[in-house]
Design a protein around this motif. Structure first.
Motif, PDB file in Angstrom:
ATOM      1  N   GLN A  33      61.266  -3.644  49.240  1.00 19.64           N
ATOM      2  CA  GLN A  33      61.006  -5.039  48.878  1.00 19.64           C
ATOM      3  C   GLN A  33      59.505  -5.260  48.653  1.00 19.64           C
ATOM      4  OE1 GLN A  33      63.152  -7.353  48.036  1.00 19.64           O
ATOM      5  NE2 GLN A  33      61.531  -8.835  47.644  1.00 19.64           N
ATOM      6  N   ALA A  34      58.685  -4.681  49.541  1.00 22.72           N
ATOM      7  CA  ALA A  34      57.226  -4.821  49.387  1.00 22.72           C
ATOM      8  C   ALA A  34      56.771  -4.174  48.083  1.00 22.72           C
ATOM      9  CB  ALA A  34      56.510  -4.195  50.583  1.00 22.72           C
ATOM     10  N   LEU A  35      57.331  -2.992  47.772  1.00 24.14           N
ATOM     11  CA  LEU A  35      56.967  -2.317  46.526  1.00 24.14           C
ATOM     12  C   LEU A  35      57.428  -3.118  45.303  1.00 24.14           C
ATOM     13  CD1 LEU A  35      57.645   1.423  47.417  1.00 24.14           C
ATOM     14  CD2 LEU A  35      55.424   0.351  47.000  1.00 24.14           C
ATOM     15  N   ARG A  36      58.616  -3.726  45.393  1.00 19.76           N
ATOM     16  CA  ARG A  36      59.098  -4.568  44.292  1.00 19.76           C
ATOM     17  C   ARG A  36      58.172  -5.762  44.071  1.00 19.76           C
ATOM     18  NH1 ARG A  36      64.900  -4.245  42.731  1.00 19.76           N
ATOM     19  NH2 ARG A  36      65.743  -2.394  43.747  1.00 19.76           N
ATOM     20  N   GLU A  37      57.763  -6.400  45.173  1.00 17.04           N
ATOM     21  CA  GLU A  37      56.859  -7.546  45.066  1.00 17.04           C
ATOM     22  C   GLU A  37      55.511  -7.116  44.482  1.00 17.04           C
ATOM     23  OE1 GLU A  37      56.666  -9.300  48.943  1.00 17.04           O
ATOM     24  OE2 GLU A  37      58.729 -10.040  48.839  1.00 17.04           O
ATOM     25  N   LYS A  38      55.008  -5.969  44.960  1.00 18.48           N
ATOM     26  CA  LYS A  38      53.748  -5.457  44.445  1.00 18.48           C
ATOM     27  C   LYS A  38      53.884  -5.125  42.957  1.00 18.48           C
ATOM     28  CE  LYS A  38      50.020  -2.310  45.591  1.00 18.48           C
ATOM     29  NZ  LYS A  38      49.502  -1.326  46.532  1.00 18.48           N
ATOM     30  N   ASN A  39      55.015  -4.508  42.584  1.00 21.80           N
ATOM     31  CA  ASN A  39      55.276  -4.183  41.186  1.00 21.80           C
ATOM     32  C   ASN A  39      55.320  -5.454  40.336  1.00 21.80           C
ATOM     33  OD1 ASN A  39      55.845  -2.630  38.943  1.00 21.80           O
ATOM     34  ND2 ASN A  39      58.044  -2.612  39.305  1.00 21.80           N
ATOM     35  N   CYS A  40      55.975  -6.485  40.847  1.00 22.83           N
ATOM     36  CA  CYS A  40      56.066  -7.764  40.136  1.00 22.83           C
ATOM     37  C   CYS A  40      54.668  -8.361  39.980  1.00 22.83           C
ATOM     38  CB  CYS A  40      56.982  -8.715  40.902  1.00 22.83           C
ATOM     39  SG  CYS A  40      57.253 -10.284  40.061  1.00 22.83           S
TER      40      CYS A  40
END
Length: 133
Positions: A33-40
């Protein structure tokens, strides 16, 4: 009993492994989830940077256009200054000619006055002579 004990131990180990796997899964889900948010966030930042780069390219194009127009205006200004110098020189010549003509006119007016005075004097003299005759 021994078999039960082994099964119980095996079951306990399986539960521990299951709990460990669940903890790892939860940790991985949080990390995902953290990586998805960072990616976004990075995607939004990339789009913003691309927009900024496009606006900078537009500004560069406008600056080139303004620079070209400025060069043309400068050329026209130099041309106008040259024309103004020519006109000023011609105006000076015209002023000198005007002054010369004014002086000639004044001389002609004076000559006319002198001629008129002589003519008046001659007319009087002739009248006097005519009266004497």
């Amino acid at each position: 009993s021994k078999q039960n004990h082994e099964l119980t131990s095996s079951l306990d180990r399986a539960e521990e492994e299951l709990t460990s796997c669940q903890v790892t899964k939860a940790s991985m889900a949080k990390e995902n989830q953290a990586l998805r948010e960072k990616n976004c966030h990075l995607h939004a930042k990339t789009e913003s940077s691309e927009g900024y780069m496009n606006s900078m390219a537009d500004m560069e194009s406008q600056m080139e256009n303004m620079s070209t127009k400025n060069a043309e205006l400068f050329r026209l200004l130099e041309q106008e200054e040259q024309n103004n110098e020519k006109v000023a020189a011609e105006l000076e010549v015209c002023r000198k000619n005007e002054q010369c003509l004014q002086e000639k006119y004044a001389a002609l007016v004076q000559a006319c006055k002198v001629a008129e005075a002589r003519a008046d004097s001659s007319i009087r003299d002739n009248r006097l002579k005519v009266e004497e005759i």
